[in-house]
Motif scaffolding. Structure first.
Motif, PDB file in Angstrom:
ATOM      1  N   LYS A   1       0.824  -1.202   0.000  1.00 28.54           N
ATOM      2  CA  LYS A   1       0.000   0.000   0.000  1.00 28.54           C
ATOM      3  C   LYS A   1       0.861   1.256   0.000  1.00 28.54           C
ATOM      4  CE  LYS A   1      -3.526   0.268   2.664  1.00 28.54           C
ATOM      5  NZ  LYS A   1      -4.400   0.227   3.876  1.00 28.54           N
ATOM      6  N   SER A   2       1.930   1.258   0.809  1.00 31.82           N
ATOM      7  CA  SER A   2       2.803   2.433   0.894  1.00 31.82           C
ATOM      8  C   SER A   2       3.544   2.674  -0.412  1.00 31.82           C
ATOM      9  CB  SER A   2       3.804   2.253   2.044  1.00 31.82           C
ATOM     10  OG  SER A   2       3.153   2.119   3.273  1.00 31.82           O
ATOM     11  N   TRP A   3       4.046   1.588  -1.026  1.00 28.63           N
ATOM     12  CA  TRP A   3       4.806   1.739  -2.261  1.00 28.63           C
ATOM     13  C   TRP A   3       3.926   2.232  -3.405  1.00 28.63           C
ATOM     14  CZ3 TRP A   3       4.580  -1.461  -6.814  1.00 28.63           C
ATOM     15  CH2 TRP A   3       5.526  -1.102  -7.782  1.00 28.63           C
ATOM     16  N   ILE A   4       2.730   1.694  -3.539  1.00 30.05           N
ATOM     17  CA  ILE A   4       1.816   2.149  -4.587  1.00 30.05           C
ATOM     18  C   ILE A   4       1.409   3.595  -4.330  1.00 30.05           C
ATOM     19  CG2 ILE A   4      -0.484   1.821  -5.593  1.00 30.05           C
ATOM     20  CD1 ILE A   4      -0.145  -1.169  -5.183  1.00 30.05           C
ATOM     21  N   PHE A   5       1.196   3.951  -3.065  1.00 27.76           N
ATOM     22  CA  PHE A   5       0.866   5.336  -2.723  1.00 27.76           C
ATOM     23  C   PHE A   5       1.982   6.289  -3.155  1.00 27.76           C
ATOM     24  CE2 PHE A   5       1.298   8.814   0.396  1.00 27.76           C
ATOM     25  CZ  PHE A   5       0.129   9.513   0.128  1.00 27.76           C
ATOM     26  N   LEU A   6       3.234   5.911  -2.928  1.00 29.03           N
ATOM     27  CA  LEU A   6       4.355   6.761  -3.329  1.00 29.03           C
ATOM     28  C   LEU A   6       4.456   6.870  -4.847  1.00 29.03           C
ATOM     29  CD1 LEU A   6       7.089   5.657  -0.759  1.00 29.03           C
ATOM     30  CD2 LEU A   6       6.008   7.903  -0.937  1.00 29.03           C
ATOM     31  N   PHE A   7       4.174   5.788  -5.557  1.00 32.05           N
ATOM     32  CA  PHE A   7       4.178   5.836  -7.021  1.00 32.05           C
ATOM     33  C   PHE A   7       3.085   6.775  -7.519  1.00 32.05           C
ATOM     34  CE2 PHE A   7       3.334   4.193 -11.319  1.00 32.05           C
ATOM     35  CZ  PHE A   7       4.632   4.144 -11.824  1.00 32.05           C
ATOM     36  N   GLU A   8       1.923   6.734  -6.886  1.00 35.57           N
ATOM     37  CA  GLU A   8       0.839   7.648  -7.247  1.00 35.57           C
ATOM     38  C   GLU A   8       1.217   9.091  -6.925  1.00 35.57           C
ATOM     39  OE1 GLU A   8      -2.705   4.419  -6.199  1.00 35.57           O
ATOM     40  OE2 GLU A   8      -2.170   6.022  -4.799  1.00 35.57           O
ATOM     41  N   LEU A   9       1.850   9.298  -5.779  1.00 39.26           N
ATOM     42  CA  LEU A   9       2.269  10.639  -5.375  1.00 39.26           C
ATOM     43  C   LEU A   9       3.264  11.218  -6.381  1.00 39.26           C
ATOM     44  CD1 LEU A   9       2.258  12.889  -3.213  1.00 39.26           C
ATOM     45  CD2 LEU A   9       4.137  11.675  -2.093  1.00 39.26           C
ATOM     46  N   GLU A  10       4.133  10.372  -6.910  1.00 43.42           N
ATOM     47  CA  GLU A  10       5.098  10.821  -7.912  1.00 43.42           C
ATOM     48  C   GLU A  10       4.382  11.411  -9.130  1.00 43.42           C
ATOM     49  OE1 GLU A  10       9.008   9.013 -10.264  1.00 43.42           O
ATOM     50  OE2 GLU A  10       7.825   7.747  -8.932  1.00 43.42           O
ATOM     51  N   GLY A  11       3.337  10.739  -9.595  1.00 46.99           N
ATOM     52  CA  GLY A  11       2.584  11.255 -10.737  1.00 46.99           C
ATOM     53  C   GLY A  11       1.854  12.541 -10.424  1.00 46.99           C
ATOM     54  N   VAL A  12       1.302  12.636  -9.210  1.00 50.23           N
ATOM     55  CA  VAL A  12       0.596  13.856  -8.795  1.00 50.23           C
ATOM     56  C   VAL A  12       1.542  15.049  -8.766  1.00 50.23           C
ATOM     57  CG1 VAL A  12      -0.616  14.957  -6.872  1.00 50.23           C
ATOM     58  CG2 VAL A  12      -1.183  12.619  -7.522  1.00 50.23           C
ATOM     59  N   LEU A  13       2.774  14.852  -8.300  1.00 48.18           N
ATOM     60  CA  LEU A  13       3.753  15.935  -8.232  1.00 48.18           C
ATOM     61  C   LEU A  13       4.319  16.286  -9.610  1.00 48.18           C
ATOM     62  CD1 LEU A  13       5.710  14.923  -4.986  1.00 48.18           C
ATOM     63  CD2 LEU A  13       3.934  16.674  -5.237  1.00 48.18           C
ATOM     64  N   LEU A  14       4.403  15.310 -10.505  1.00 49.56           N
ATOM     65  CA  LEU A  14       4.912  15.591 -11.845  1.00 49.56           C
ATOM     66  C   LEU A  14       3.891  16.331 -12.703  1.00 49.56           C
ATOM     67  CD1 LEU A  14       6.720  12.229 -12.734  1.00 49.56           C
ATOM     68  CD2 LEU A  14       7.793  14.427 -12.246  1.00 49.56           C
ATOM     69  N   PHE A  15       2.615  16.127 -12.429  1.00 45.36           N
ATOM     70  CA  PHE A  15       1.557  16.717 -13.260  1.00 45.36           C
ATOM     71  C   PHE A  15       1.658  18.242 -13.352  1.00 45.36           C
ATOM     72  CE2 PHE A  15      -2.765  18.224 -14.097  1.00 45.36           C
ATOM     73  CZ  PHE A  15      -3.043  17.534 -15.263  1.00 45.36           C
ATOM     74  N   PRO A  16       1.746  18.985 -12.231  1.00 42.01           N
ATOM     75  CA  PRO A  16       1.848  20.449 -12.358  1.00 42.01           C
ATOM     76  C   PRO A  16       3.111  20.913 -13.075  1.00 42.01           C
ATOM     77  CG  PRO A  16       2.169  19.759 -10.079  1.00 42.01           C
ATOM     78  CD  PRO A  16       1.678  18.569 -10.813  1.00 42.01           C
ATOM     79  N   LEU A  17       4.215  20.181 -12.929  1.00 40.28           N
ATOM     80  CA  LEU A  17       5.437  20.550 -13.643  1.00 40.28           C
ATOM     81  C   LEU A  17       5.225  20.475 -15.156  1.00 40.28           C
ATOM     82  CD1 LEU A  17       8.183  18.724 -11.530  1.00 40.28           C
ATOM     83  CD2 LEU A  17       7.847  21.194 -11.727  1.00 40.28           C
ATOM     84  N   LEU A  18       4.611  19.391 -15.612  1.00 37.22           N
ATOM     85  CA  LEU A  18       4.342  19.241 -17.044  1.00 37.22           C
ATOM     86  C   LEU A  18       3.329  20.271 -17.524  1.00 37.22           C
ATOM     87  CD1 LEU A  18       4.270  15.349 -17.242  1.00 37.22           C
ATOM     88  CD2 LEU A  18       5.976  16.847 -18.262  1.00 37.22           C
ATOM     89  N   MET A  19       2.331  20.561 -16.706  1.00 39.61           N
ATOM     90  CA  MET A  19       1.337  21.567 -17.075  1.00 39.61           C
ATOM     91  C   MET A  19       1.993  22.937 -17.240  1.00 39.61           C
ATOM     92  SD  MET A  19      -1.847  20.415 -17.339  1.00 39.61           S
ATOM     93  CE  MET A  19      -2.953  21.717 -16.815  1.00 39.61           C
ATOM     94  N   LEU A  20       2.873  23.300 -16.318  1.00 43.95           N
ATOM     95  CA  LEU A  20       3.550  24.594 -16.406  1.00 43.95           C
ATOM     96  C   LEU A  20       4.468  24.656 -17.622  1.00 43.95           C
ATOM     97  CD1 LEU A  20       4.414  25.244 -12.650  1.00 43.95           C
ATOM     98  CD2 LEU A  20       2.777  26.499 -14.068  1.00 43.95           C
ATOM     99  N   TYR A  21       5.073  23.535 -17.980  1.00 44.47           N
ATOM    100  CA  TYR A  21       5.936  23.518 -19.163  1.00 44.47           C
ATOM    101  C   TYR A  21       5.124  23.622 -20.449  1.00 44.47           C
ATOM    102  CZ  TYR A  21       8.946  21.814 -22.872  1.00 44.47           C
ATOM    103  OH  TYR A  21       9.630  21.679 -24.061  1.00 44.47           O
TER     104      TYR A  21
END
Length: 236
Positions: A143-163
């Motif tokens: 559960k923790s590992w999948i949560f961190l993988f999901e968190l990675e995508g959530v944090l990358l999303f605004p970076l890509l949007m701003l670019y």
């Protein structure tokens, strides 16, 4: 020169915000994230609160089946965020020469590799953890590992949007993405130690465990991305 002969003009540079496929991927990822948050927000916030400390009142709380299913939408989002980021690095930063259209079809090749990377790590963790650790710890780690993988995508999303839509430069976006990946790896190491090795007094084992099951697949993903980039340039 014959006046009837056409004169070649300057090629229009590729712009991410003008690519319909990229825009479609961004919209789909946004919809997936909103659906996941709408259905699984209680579970996600509970996992975030209990990441460093599990309150007694939440220790025995389990996620519902529908919450678990909708959280997988965030895994799909992370896969596409990694694939899209790699495409921008490869084509816009490294100058890869793709001879097919639309160019952003390469995103799907990189995203598919990211999905295989996720499934490979999930399989490795399942095999190793269920052999050496008890069921409760294995479920907690999954559960923790999948949560961190999901968190990675959530944090990358605004970076890509701003670019794509903002004024963020490619270099800044890539540096931000590297920081996000390093941060998630640090949190993964912490959670791995907290669940499996805390209080055991063994340190060499956790380093070997983390390198074999976390860092090696990460470098393998990078190597696979480079192979796919070369394949796309040569074959297509």
């Amino acid at each position: 020169m014959n006046q009837a002969d056409p004169i070649a003009g300057t090629p229009v540079p590729y712009m991410p915000d003008g690519d319909d496929l990229i825009l479609g991927i961004v919209i789909v990822c946004f919809i997936l994230a909103m659906l996941a948050f709408a259905v699984s927000r209680n579970s996600l916030f509970r996992q975030l609160r209990s990441f460093f400390y599990v309150p007694r009142r939440e220790a025995d709380v389990t996620d519902t089946a529908i919450e678990v299913r909708f959280q997988w939408l965030l895994v799909v989002q992370t896969v596409f965020m990694l694939g899209t980021g790699m495409f921008f690095y490869d084509y816009m930063g490294r100058g890869a020469n793709y001879n097919f259209h639309p160019l952003s079809l390469a995103v799907f090749a990189f995203a598919l590799t990211s999905l295989m990377y996720f499934l490979l790590k999930w399989g490795l963790y399942q095999c190793v953890n269920w052999i050496f650790f008890d069921k409760k710890k294995c479920v907690q780690w999954q559960k923790s590992w999948i949560f961190l993988f999901e968190l990675e995508g959530v944090l990358l999303f605004p970076l890509l949007m701003l670019y794509i839509f903002g004024s963020l430069s490619l270099l800044t976006m890539l540096i931000g993405a590297i920081i996000v990946i390093i941060l998630t790896e640090i949190l993964t190491f912490y959670k791995c130690f907290d669940i499996f090795f805390k209080g055991t007094g063994v340190y060499v084992q956790i380093i070997l465990y983390f390198c074999a099951l976390e860092l090696v697949p990460l470098f393998a993903l990078w190597g696979a991305w480079m192979l796919i980039s070369n394949y796309l340039e040569i074959i297509f």
